[in-house]
Design a protein around this motif. Structure first.
Motif, mmCIF file in Angstrom:
data_model
loop_
_atom_site.group_PDB
_atom_site.id
_atom_site.type_symbol
_atom_site.label_atom_id
_atom_site.label_comp_id
_atom_site.label_asym_id
_atom_site.label_seq_id
_atom_site.Cartn_x
_atom_site.Cartn_y
_atom_site.Cartn_z
ATOM 1 N N ALA A 176 73.958 -9.420 0.914
ATOM 2 C CA ALA A 176 73.066 -9.583 2.071
ATOM 3 C C ALA A 176 71.901 -10.516 1.750
ATOM 4 O O ALA A 176 71.554 -11.384 2.551
ATOM 5 N N ARG A 177 71.301 -10.353 0.604
ATOM 6 C CA ARG A 177 70.105 -11.141 0.276
ATOM 7 C C ARG A 177 70.414 -12.571 -0.138
ATOM 8 O O ARG A 177 69.623 -13.476 0.112
ATOM 9 N N SER A 178 71.535 -12.753 -0.786
ATOM 10 C CA SER A 178 71.873 -14.107 -1.253
ATOM 11 C C SER A 178 72.641 -14.894 -0.204
ATOM 12 O O SER A 178 72.633 -16.127 -0.239
ATOM 13 N N GLY A 179 73.331 -14.194 0.697
ATOM 14 C CA GLY A 179 74.206 -14.861 1.653
ATOM 15 C C GLY A 179 75.438 -15.442 0.989
ATOM 16 O O GLY A 179 76.095 -16.328 1.544
ATOM 17 N N GLU A 180 75.764 -14.960 -0.202
ATOM 18 C CA GLU A 180 76.876 -15.485 -0.991
ATOM 19 C C GLU A 180 77.968 -14.428 -1.145
ATOM 20 O O GLU A 180 77.729 -13.244 -0.972
ATOM 21 N N GLU B 277 65.386 -2.093 -6.749
ATOM 22 C CA GLU B 277 64.769 -3.297 -6.189
ATOM 23 C C GLU B 277 64.401 -4.286 -7.288
ATOM 24 O O GLU B 277 64.651 -5.488 -7.169
ATOM 25 N N LEU C 31 67.577 -5.852 -8.580
ATOM 26 C CA LEU C 31 68.091 -6.828 -7.610
ATOM 27 C C LEU C 31 67.346 -8.154 -7.708
ATOM 28 O O LEU C 31 67.960 -9.223 -7.709
ATOM 29 N N GLN C 32 66.030 -8.097 -7.783
ATOM 30 C CA GLN C 32 65.245 -9.323 -7.884
ATOM 31 C C GLN C 32 65.590 -10.098 -9.154
ATOM 32 O O GLN C 32 65.693 -11.324 -9.136
ATOM 33 N N LEU D 235 69.030 -11.750 -8.694
ATOM 34 C CA LEU D 235 69.044 -12.854 -7.728
ATOM 35 C C LEU D 235 68.327 -14.096 -8.255
ATOM 36 O O LEU D 235 68.472 -15.178 -7.708
ATOM 37 N N ARG E 101 76.352 -4.720 -2.102
ATOM 38 C CA ARG E 101 76.035 -5.052 -0.703
ATOM 39 C C ARG E 101 74.659 -5.703 -0.568
ATOM 40 O O ARG E 101 74.530 -6.719 0.123
ATOM 41 N N PRO E 102 73.614 -5.160 -1.215
ATOM 42 C CA PRO E 102 72.321 -5.860 -1.140
ATOM 43 C C PRO E 102 72.362 -7.260 -1.759
ATOM 44 O O PRO E 102 71.699 -8.177 -1.264
ATOM 45 N N LEU E 103 73.147 -7.452 -2.817
ATOM 46 C CA LEU E 103 73.267 -8.788 -3.411
ATOM 47 C C LEU E 103 73.892 -9.763 -2.416
ATOM 48 O O LEU E 103 73.424 -10.900 -2.266
#
Length: 195
Positions: free
Chosen positions: A28-32, A184, A187-188, A191, A24-26
Motif C-alpha cells: 500500500a505505501r510503496s505502490g509496488e 511502523e 516499515l519505515q 521502505l 500489505r502495508p508495504l
C-alpha cells in the motif's frame, strides 16, 4: 529499484507472522508489487516426500541427514525464485531461518546473492528469547518440530544472537511483544532505499 527483504531468525521467533503482517502495508505505501517466499511453504511438501522416502519420517527437518541433504538445495531454490521475481520487477520478502548464511555474512554479499546493484537489500533478524520460542514451538504443534523438541539441547547450540557490531546492516526486531509503533518503525526502515 526492487527490494529484497529477508526475515530471518530461529524457529518459533515469528518470522512468517511478521512478514505476513507487513506485506500489505508495504504494498500500500510503496505502490509496488511484493511477493512472499516462505521456505516452508515452497519446500514443505517436497521435503516431506523426500524425508519420508529416506527415513520413514516425513516431518524430519532437523536431523543431520536433512541438514546435509536438503537444506542447501532448498535455500538455493528459494534464492533462485527470489532472483527470478526481482528480474521481473517484483519485490520479494524471503522467510527462512538463514542463520548459517547470516553468520557467514552471505546475506550482505551481492555476488553470493546473485543480484544486481539496483536491488535494495534489507536483512531483518526476528529476535525472541529461547524460552518463549520453545513455548511457541510447543503450542503450534507442528510435527516438523518434533525432532527439534526431542533434541533441544543439540538444537539450542545452533541458536545464536547476531552481534550488532559484526552485522552493521542488520535490522533487529524484538518480537517479544511488538506494538504498532514497532511495526511502523520497521516499515519505515524497509521502505527506505538501500544498496
Amino acid at each position: 529499484m526492487t527490494r529484497l527483504i529477508f526475515f530471518c531468525g530461529h524457529a518459533g521467533a515469528g518470522k512468517t507472522t511478521l512478514a505476513k503482517r507487513l506485506i500489505r502495508p508495504l504494498i500500500a505505501r510503496s505502490g509496488e508489487a511484493f511477493c512472499l517466499l516462505d521456505k516452508d511453504t515452497l519446500y514443505g511438501a517436497y521435503s516431506a516426500a523426500v524425508m519420508g522416502a529416506l527415513t520413514g519420517n516425513p516431518n524430519d527437518r532437523d536431523s543431520p541427514l536433512y541438514l546435509e541433504t536438503l537444506r542447501e538445495p532448498e535455500y538455493a531454490g528459494l534464492l533462485e525464485t527470489a532472483r527470478e521475481n526481482l528480474r521481473l520487477g517484483v519485490n520479494v520478502l524471503v522467510v527462512g531461518p538463514l542463520s548459517r548464511e547470516l553468520r557467514e555474512g552471505l546475506l550482505f554479499d551481492r555476488a553470493w546473492l546473485g543480484i544486481d546493484d539496483d536491488v535494495g537489500v534489507h536483512v531483518v533478524w526476528v529476535d525472541l528469547d529461547e524460552a518463549q520460542a520453545k513455548a511457541r514451538i510447543v503450542s503450534r504443534g507442528n510435527p516438523n518440530d518434533a525432532y527439534k523438541l526431542e533434541h533441544w539441547d543439540e538444537y539450542r547450540l545452533r541458536r545464536f544472537l547476531p552481534p550488532a557490531a559484526a552485522f552493521p546492516g542488520l535490522v533487529r526486531f524484538d518480537n517479544t511483544a511488538p506494538a504498532p509503533e514497532d511495526d511502523e518503525q520497521l516499515l519505515q526502515t524497509l521502505l527506505a532505499h538501500t544498496r
